[in-house]
Write a protein that holds these residues in place. Structure first.
Motif, short mmCIF file in Angstrom:
data_model
loop_
_atom_site.label_atom_id
_atom_site.label_comp_id
_atom_site.label_asym_id
_atom_site.label_seq_id
_atom_site.Cartn_x
_atom_site.Cartn_y
_atom_site.Cartn_z
N GLY A 170 0.80 -1.23 0.00
CA GLY A 170 0.00 0.00 0.00
C GLY A 170 0.83 1.27 0.00
N GLY A 171 2.13 1.14 0.13
CA GLY A 171 3.00 2.30 0.31
C GLY A 171 3.22 3.14 -0.93
N ARG A 172 2.60 2.76 -2.04
CA ARG A 172 2.64 3.62 -3.23
C ARG A 172 1.36 4.44 -3.34
N GLY A 173 0.54 4.40 -2.27
CA GLY A 173 -0.63 5.27 -2.22
C GLY A 173 -1.90 4.66 -2.79
N ALA A 260 -13.20 29.36 -1.55
CA ALA A 260 -13.84 28.54 -0.52
C ALA A 260 -14.83 27.57 -1.14
N SER A 261 -15.53 28.02 -2.16
CA SER A 261 -16.48 27.15 -2.85
C SER A 261 -15.75 26.00 -3.53
N THR A 262 -14.60 26.30 -4.11
CA THR A 262 -13.81 25.25 -4.77
C THR A 262 -13.38 24.19 -3.75
N ILE A 263 -12.95 24.63 -2.58
CA ILE A 263 -12.52 23.68 -1.54
C ILE A 263 -13.69 22.81 -1.12
N ARG A 264 -14.84 23.45 -0.92
CA ARG A 264 -16.02 22.69 -0.52
C ARG A 264 -16.40 21.66 -1.60
N ARG A 265 -16.36 22.07 -2.84
CA ARG A 265 -16.71 21.16 -3.94
C ARG A 265 -15.70 20.01 -4.03
N ALA A 266 -14.43 20.31 -3.81
CA ALA A 266 -13.42 19.25 -3.82
C ALA A 266 -13.69 18.27 -2.69
N ALA A 267 -14.03 18.79 -1.52
CA ALA A 267 -14.29 17.92 -0.37
C ALA A 267 -15.46 16.98 -0.66
N ASP A 268 -16.43 17.48 -1.40
CA ASP A 268 -17.60 16.64 -1.69
C ASP A 268 -17.30 15.57 -2.73
N LYS A 269 -16.14 15.65 -3.37
CA LYS A 269 -15.72 14.59 -4.30
C LYS A 269 -14.93 13.49 -3.58
N LEU A 270 -14.59 13.72 -2.32
CA LEU A 270 -13.68 12.82 -1.61
C LEU A 270 -14.35 12.24 -0.37
N GLY A 271 -13.65 11.30 0.25
CA GLY A 271 -14.13 10.69 1.48
C GLY A 271 -13.05 10.71 2.54
N ALA A 272 -13.39 10.13 3.68
CA ALA A 272 -12.46 10.11 4.81
C ALA A 272 -11.14 9.45 4.38
N GLY A 273 -10.05 10.07 4.77
CA GLY A 273 -8.73 9.53 4.47
C GLY A 273 -8.12 10.05 3.19
N ASP A 274 -8.93 10.70 2.34
CA ASP A 274 -8.38 11.29 1.13
C ASP A 274 -7.71 12.64 1.46
N ILE A 275 -7.13 13.25 0.44
CA ILE A 275 -6.28 14.42 0.69
C ILE A 275 -6.63 15.55 -0.27
N ILE A 276 -6.74 16.76 0.27
CA ILE A 276 -6.88 17.98 -0.53
C ILE A 276 -5.61 18.80 -0.37
N LEU A 277 -5.10 19.28 -1.49
CA LEU A 277 -3.91 20.16 -1.47
C LEU A 277 -4.32 21.55 -1.92
N LEU A 278 -3.99 22.55 -1.13
CA LEU A 278 -4.31 23.94 -1.45
C LEU A 278 -3.05 24.65 -1.91
N GLU A 279 -2.93 24.81 -3.23
CA GLU A 279 -1.75 25.45 -3.84
C GLU A 279 -2.09 26.91 -4.14
N ILE A 280 -2.19 27.69 -3.09
CA ILE A 280 -2.73 29.04 -3.23
C ILE A 280 -2.25 29.87 -2.05
N HIS A 281 -2.01 31.14 -2.29
CA HIS A 281 -1.79 32.10 -1.20
C HIS A 281 -2.27 33.47 -1.66
N GLY A 444 -1.88 4.95 2.33
CA GLY A 444 -2.03 3.73 1.54
C GLY A 444 -1.66 2.49 2.33
N VAL A 445 -0.61 2.60 3.14
CA VAL A 445 -0.22 1.47 3.99
C VAL A 445 -1.33 1.16 5.00
N ILE A 446 -1.85 2.21 5.61
CA ILE A 446 -2.93 2.00 6.59
C ILE A 446 -4.14 1.36 5.91
N ARG A 447 -4.45 1.84 4.72
CA ARG A 447 -5.58 1.27 3.98
C ARG A 447 -5.35 -0.21 3.70
#
Lengths: 569, 73
Positions: A170-173, A260-281, A444-447
């Motif tokens: 699982g260590g390759r994700g 903020a809307s984009t983040i919320r929409r991204a979250a709704d595409k994912l489930g527990a244990g998945d990852i969102i990356l915010l490349e923004i400042h 991935g290992v935990i999964r």
């Protein structure tokens, strides 16, 4: 907050973002913003809002969903922080950009309006650092492997030891989904074909007709392409290899929706244990929220209330949120950040101050790669790079220079942008995907073990408790905190090891070769009995097989992705 | 090739190294567990014997009338 000049007109190359006017209604006002107009429990409130909006030719829209009722219903289904704000009270105002400031001022004075503020245009967290020009020469018939140039894959302390993670089940994700939130990507790139899910939210910006020109679109597409390559570049003999190449990597576009809307929409595409990356400042208060070519004073977006709320929503869903700390060279512990802008809600507290409620996003700073990487020296290995924001809130670091990945074309260029690679991706932008990749490997290992997936706060704790420590550099002491560089050889045992009790054995398997035995437990894939001694492996296999055959439960000790001990119950 | 979801009819062993056999449903006669390493033969034999003693099914990988792998279901 944002001033009239704050739209990039004076920039050499304006960023891809636009100012956003956010309105937060007071609880209990019970507004309904519909295509036909604004309604509220009080006719006076609705009338005042309508008048102010009409005067500016503006439209009020729920920020986090199509209607307030749907937003509230979705939020209630998420086990977020008990003090998380009601997302249904957040609105986005569509209006001509030159009217936003005056409209925010008008709206902020109305009864029932808790806050109305303009957010300055956001940018990828590394635009100006990444001025690489594509090589004009055409590439060879087959792209060579650049993996030897990806020192961040190597053993700690120089790298994060992704190569170790790849030896663990699982260590390759595998099974982990990642969404990168920014503006543009090139998912047709030759090294992004295996596990990419493409743009899942909104639309990507595209290269301009001349992809070599120093334009915002070109920079945005190169930036996103570099980010997703670091995380999920394909496993093959050419180009680069991502840190977690079996993870599924997709994208959400700030070009289509408010951040903020984009983040919320991204979250709704994912489930527990998945990852969102915010490349923004964004430009912060240091320079009065003004956009600048040098990005000095730019800070992580969680400082703004609506982005903070969106992150809390994602974290509440069990998603790990990883956020670039920003390239503003700022001390996030500075008292400046405790000062509440007058347009913010009175309940706002500086999220960079550890005394206040945290967004629980993993905040990532940029550290120097080992001296000599690609023949360059950016200071002591793991020392803070001068542009990186720092402070107690920053959790960990990744390489902020010399990242070899997809895009830009300075390492391999030519006329086909799908063959472009870079040797110089930089910033908290290049650092954050390294942390995302490390977390995807660990998750991935935990999964694979069927264990308890990391939460965002769990990820912060594990990253802070492991890894290769930050080092001093003259003028940039380690007291200017950016934290440790992840080390997967430490991180995986830390998050994945331990007794897993009362498990059902679903299958056992053996080969006639030495110490080759496996088991499937409820909810896992195949887990190997760790090879150590022949009779020890056989004894573990005997317990697992007897439990399976007789319908008994087992306790197993999982270490580095393998079974090392077993107890039949 | 793999043969799935089969019963183990009988197992047999001798006390010299790596001497173990099984009779598998659908196959005529004894199939030897292919000698490779002592503990590997023991592990495969353990699975087959456990399946037999508890009326469980197995998947077996058989080549040239020799068993090289087994999965206990």
């Amino acid at each position: 907050m944002a001033k009239d000049k704050n739209r990039g007109e004076e920039r050499t190359v304006p960023g891809p973002g636009h100012p956003e006017l956010i309105v937060i209604m007071s609880p209990g006002v019970d507004v309904r913003a519909t295509p036909s107009g604004v309604r509220a429990a009080s006719d006076a409130v609705a009338g005042d809002l309508t008048a102010a909006l009409d005067e500016a030719g503006a439209k009020l829209l729920p920020l986090f969903g199509p209607t307030e009722d749907r937003v509230r219903a979705a939020s209630e289904a998420v086990a977020g922080s008990p003090d998380a704000p009601d997302l249904a009270t957040f609105y986005h105002v569509e209006a001509p950009e030159d009217r936003l400031e005056s409209l925010a001022e008008s709206l902020g004075q109305l009864d029932g309006v808790e806050a109305a503020y303009v957010k300055p245009p956001a940018e990828p967290a590394a635009t100006t650092l990444n001025d690489m020009a594509p090589d004009a020469g055409e590439p060879p018939a087959a792209t060579p492997s650049f993996e030897a140039r990806q020192g961040y894959l190597d053993a700690a302390p120089g790298g994060i030891d992704a190569r170790y993670a790849w030896t663990v089940a699982g260590g390759r994700g595998a099974g982990v989904r990642v969404i990168d939130c920014e503006w543009g990507w090139r998912f047709t790139h030759e090294d992004l074909t295996q596990n990419s899910s493409g743009v899942l939210v909104g639309s990507s910006l595209s290269y301009d007709a001349d992809p070599t020109a120093a334009t915002s679109n070109n920079r945005s597409v190169n930036h996103g392409t570099a980010v997703v390559g670091e995380i999920g570049g394909d496993t093959n003999a050419l180009g680069i290899t991502g840190i977690a190449p079996d993870a599924t990597v997709g994208a959400a576009s700030f070009a289509s929706f408010p951040s903020a809307s984009t983040i919320r929409r991204a979250a709704d595409k994912l489930g527990a244990g998945d990852i969102i990356l915010l490349e923004i400042h964004r430009p912060g208060p240091r320079h009065n929220f003004q956009s600048r070519d040098d990005q000095q004073g730019y800070i992580a977006i969680e400082w703004w209330p609506d982005d903070f709320a969106a992150i809390q929503y994602a974290v509440g869903k069990g998603i790990i949120v990883v956020e670039a700390a920003g390239n503003g060279a700022e001390d996030l512990d500075d008292g400046l950040y405790n000062t509440r802008p007058a347009s913010f809600p009175t309940s706002w507290r500086n999220p960079f101050n550890p005394a206040n409620t945290s967004s629980q996003a993993v905040l990532v700073g940029a550290g120097a790669p080992p001296p000599g990487t690609h023949g360059n020296n950016h200071g002591a290995d793991r020392s803070r790079l001068g542009f990186s924001n720092h402070g107690r809130r920053v959790d960990c670091q990744g390489w902020g220079r010399e990242v070899t990945t997809t895009g830009y074309g300075d390492l391999q260029g030519g006329s086909d942008t799908d063959l472009w690679y870079t040797d110089r991706f930089s910033g908290t932008s290049s650092a954050s995907p390294i942390v995302v990749g490390a977390l995807a490997c660990a998750q991935g290992v935990i999964r694979a073990q069927g264990g308890t997936l990391l939460t965002s706060s769990g990820a912060i704790a594990a990253l802070r408790a492991s890894g290769s420590p930050q080092q001093d550099q003259p003028g940039r002491p380690a007291t200017q905190r950016i934290g440790n560089r992840p080390n997967l050889r430490q991180l995986i045992p830390q998050v994945a090891d331990g007794w897993s009790n009362n498990r059902t054995v679903v299958r056992t398997h053996a080969k006639n070769s030495a110490q080759m035995a496996w088991a499937v437990l409820n909810g896992t894939g195949w887990i190997r009995v760790a090879p150590r001694s022949p009779d020890g492996v056989t004894n573990n296999l005997a317990i697992l097989s007897e439990a399976l055959a007789n319908g008994r439960k087992v306790d197993v000790l999982l270490q580095q992705g393998s079974i090392t001990e077993a107890t039949i119950r | 090739m793999w043969h799935n979801n089969l019963s183990v009819i009988s197992t047999h062993c001798k006390n010299p190294a790596q001497q173990a056999w099984a009779i598998i449903q659908g196959f005529s006669g004894w199939l030897r567990i292919k000698p490779q390493s002592p503990d590997g033969v023991t592990n495969v034999f353990l699975l087959l014997t456990t399946a037999l003693a508890n009326s469980r099914k197995v998947d077996v990988l058989i080549a040239n009338n020799e068993i090289t792998e087994a999965t206990l279901r």
